[in-house]
Design a protein around this motif. Sequence first.
Motif: not given
Length: 288
Positions: A165-167, A169-170
């Motif tokens: 998820d963090s990648e 969103e990035s």
Amino acid sequence: MSLNSQVIDRPTSKDLPYVEANLTYLVPMTEKPVNYTYEPPAGIRRTNGTYETHKLPIYNARSISENITLDKEGFAFSEHNTNVRNFYDEDEILQVYYPEAEQLLKQLTGATRVVIFDHTLRNAELMKQGNNNIKEPAKRVHNDFTAKSGYTRARRELAARSIDDSEIESLLQQRFAIINVWRGIADTIQESPLALCDAGSIAPQDLVAGDLVYRDRTGETYAVTYNRDHQWYYFPQMHRNEAIFIKCFDSAEDGTARFAAHTGFDDPTSPIDAPPRESIELRTFVFY
């Protein structure tokens, strides 16, 4: 020449050869358009929209193709030889054509990352024979994604590739686009060529977000209402070694072309016995 290279003047239709053909537009409506991709339950119409045709000039863009760019007009054209022998072979599409297209898009857009997430084969004759994996040419003016569904589809497809998820969103906080790569896959295209509308001639109110209902999910696409300012182009007699690129979404909101409407159309100059159009379109995320 980069598809994003800057040019001083917009392409002009003045003095270009053209054909006149009927293009099918959505009639303005108050409720949200809904289209089912399958036969819906009893009592529900396949679509709640009404459509009308307008006879319009569609200009031959071959002589100005080098001046047309994804970031200005929302579409572009390039020669590109492919090593694919049989586009009806799924494995060959995935193992040969996908990597070819990924490299081509990186080269032409300057993208740092390309993710190909979908492809559609079109051949009306094979579809009539009951091949459920092949579609007929789409002949309503449309755009495949909306300002909303560009992000929704990106999150869905990237998550399906086990990207955390963090990648995701990035990636979605930087500029990205959805670009279709469209190509004829047999002999010269003589029937149902593709028409492309200059994104700069489309007013925001011409784009009408509608639900596209699948059995397992609901997507959102733009139908398009008629505007006399629309400027339409095509590349007649396309060969297998030529490709069109269509901007279906761009996260940039700085005046860059974001949505280029397109449609197949009945070319009045097509021979009566022209073979059905055979084509493939890839849908891709391009991260800048």
